[in-house]
Structures are given as C-alpha cells and as structure tokens.
Design a protein around this motif. Structure first.
Motif, short mmCIF file in Angstrom:
data_model
loop_
_atom_site.label_atom_id
_atom_site.label_comp_id
_atom_site.label_asym_id
_atom_site.label_seq_id
_atom_site.Cartn_x
_atom_site.Cartn_y
_atom_site.Cartn_z
N LEU A 1 0.82 -1.21 0.00
CA LEU A 1 0.00 0.00 0.00
C LEU A 1 0.86 1.26 0.00
CD1 LEU A 1 -2.84 -1.14 2.43
CD2 LEU A 1 -2.98 -0.86 -0.07
N ALA A 2 2.01 1.22 0.67
CA ALA A 2 2.93 2.37 0.66
C ALA A 2 3.46 2.61 -0.74
CB ALA A 2 4.08 2.15 1.63
N ARG A 3 3.77 1.54 -1.44
CA ARG A 3 4.26 1.69 -2.81
C ARG A 3 3.17 2.26 -3.72
NH1 ARG A 3 7.01 -2.98 -0.94
NH2 ARG A 3 9.25 -2.57 -0.90
N LEU A 4 1.93 1.86 -3.50
CA LEU A 4 0.82 2.47 -4.24
C LEU A 4 0.70 3.95 -3.90
CD1 LEU A 4 -2.17 -0.06 -4.02
CD2 LEU A 4 -0.85 0.55 -6.04
N ALA A 5 0.80 4.26 -2.62
CA ALA A 5 0.59 5.63 -2.15
C ALA A 5 1.65 6.60 -2.65
CB ALA A 5 0.57 5.64 -0.61
N PHE A 6 2.90 6.17 -2.67
CA PHE A 6 3.99 7.10 -3.00
C PHE A 6 4.46 6.98 -4.44
CE2 PHE A 6 3.97 6.95 1.60
CZ PHE A 6 3.99 8.30 1.90
N GLY A 7 3.95 6.01 -5.18
CA GLY A 7 4.17 5.89 -6.62
C GLY A 7 5.60 6.06 -7.07
N GLU A 8 5.80 7.07 -7.88
CA GLU A 8 7.11 7.33 -8.48
C GLU A 8 7.94 8.33 -7.68
OE1 GLU A 8 8.14 5.55 -11.11
OE2 GLU A 8 6.20 4.55 -10.97
N GLY A 9 7.52 8.65 -6.47
CA GLY A 9 8.24 9.61 -5.65
C GLY A 9 9.60 9.09 -5.21
N TYR A 10 10.36 9.96 -4.54
CA TYR A 10 11.69 9.62 -4.05
C TYR A 10 11.54 9.06 -2.63
CZ TYR A 10 16.75 10.14 -3.44
OH TYR A 10 18.08 9.91 -3.24
N TYR A 11 11.41 7.74 -2.52
CA TYR A 11 11.16 7.10 -1.24
C TYR A 11 11.70 5.68 -1.25
CZ TYR A 11 7.60 4.20 -3.39
OH TYR A 11 6.96 3.28 -4.16
N ARG A 12 11.71 5.10 -0.07
CA ARG A 12 12.05 3.69 0.08
C ARG A 12 11.25 3.13 1.25
NH1 ARG A 12 18.03 1.14 1.01
NH2 ARG A 12 17.32 -0.99 1.25
N VAL A 13 10.80 1.89 1.11
CA VAL A 13 10.03 1.22 2.15
C VAL A 13 10.95 0.30 2.94
CG1 VAL A 13 8.10 -0.35 2.63
CG2 VAL A 13 7.90 1.35 0.80
N PHE A 14 10.83 0.32 4.28
CA PHE A 14 11.63 -0.50 5.17
C PHE A 14 10.69 -1.34 6.04
CE2 PHE A 14 14.18 3.05 4.00
CZ PHE A 14 15.46 2.54 3.87
N TYR A 15 11.05 -2.60 6.25
CA TYR A 15 10.28 -3.49 7.10
C TYR A 15 10.82 -3.45 8.52
CZ TYR A 15 8.22 -5.58 2.93
OH TYR A 15 7.53 -5.78 1.77
N ASN A 16 10.06 -2.89 9.45
CA ASN A 16 10.37 -2.92 10.88
C ASN A 16 11.76 -2.42 11.25
OD1 ASN A 16 7.88 -4.16 11.82
ND2 ASN A 16 8.59 -5.99 10.77
N ASP A 17 12.36 -1.56 10.47
CA ASP A 17 13.74 -1.16 10.73
C ASP A 17 13.91 0.35 10.63
OD1 ASP A 17 16.48 -1.03 11.10
OD2 ASP A 17 16.93 -2.64 9.68
N ILE A 18 13.61 1.03 11.72
CA ILE A 18 13.73 2.49 11.74
C ILE A 18 15.18 2.91 11.59
CG2 ILE A 18 13.47 4.52 13.23
CD1 ILE A 18 10.83 3.36 14.19
N ALA A 19 16.11 2.18 12.19
CA ALA A 19 17.53 2.53 12.09
C ALA A 19 18.01 2.51 10.64
CB ALA A 19 18.37 1.60 12.95
#
Length: 127
Positions: free
Chosen positions: A90-108
């Motif tokens: 859902l995050a990938r859908l939400a942010f589309g082609e923006g400059y972002y990266r999704v992380f699983y449970n890893d704030i650091a």
C-alpha cells in the motif's frame, strides 16, 4: 477506531508517526504538517513511522498519491517504515514514483538511508 497522527522535527528529519486506521482526512493533515515543517525548517528528509498503523481502505493510498501531485516545488526524500507486506504494498501504491524507500520494521536502516547518501546535502535544505 480512527487513526492518530504525530509530526515533529528531529534534527535534520521530519518524523511523521501514524497509528491506528488512517483516513483520507488524516493523510491530508499529515501532508499539510510535513510540508509546513519542510518549508519552515528548510528540511526535505521525512521518516514515516507506520509500525502501529492498520491497513487502510484502498482509497487512502490513492489519496496520498493525489496529495503528492500537489507538492509543487517541495522535494521530499521519504523513508516509510512498515510492519507487514500488505502495508509495504500500500505504501508503494501511495507514493508511486516519488523519491522514497520502504523498510520493514527497521527504523535505524530508514534513518541511515535518509541521512547517508551524498544526495542528502542537496535535498536536506528546501530553499
């Protein structure tokens, strides 16, 4: 239960924490606060902590994409920390082609990615 929101500036980062079930109104408020901080503080690095967020209805990610289309001159580098594969999708859908990266449970790892790149010197300050 509807969601709750907390947005603050911490050093070079804007941190946005979303808990519970997000709504379109909650995402709109989050975007307004993030953009306001980005402009006022001259920061463009955003950490979205969604570790306590419930999966939203499918219209919510599309609303985020529409909000991003309205960013104008504000350039944001965003790390989204999620607890599940469903929220990652859902995050990938939400942010589309923006400059972002999704992380699983890893704030650091998310903070490291936001702050270590040579591009950060260019993005960290909004003019």
């Amino acid at each position: 239960m509807t969601g709750s929101l907390w947005v603050e500036l911490s050093g070079e980062l804007i941190i946005a924490r979303v808990r519970g079930e997000p709504t379109v109104e909650l995402l709109t408020e989050c975007q307004l606060q993030v953009v306001q901080l980005a402009r006022e503080a001259g920061r463009g690095l955003v950490l979205y902590d969604t570790l306590e967020m419930h999966p939203p209805h499918v219209d919510v990610p599309w609303a985020q994409r529409a909000l991003d289309a309205q960013l104008g001159d504000v350039k944001l580098r965003r790390a989204i920390v999620v607890p599940t594969a469903k929220l990652a999708y859902l995050a990938r859908l939400a942010f589309g082609e923006g400059y972002y990266r999704v992380f699983y449970n890893d704030i650091a790892a998310a903070v490291k990615w936001l702050t270590e790149s040579p591009v950060v010197a260019q993005l960290a300050r909004i003019r």
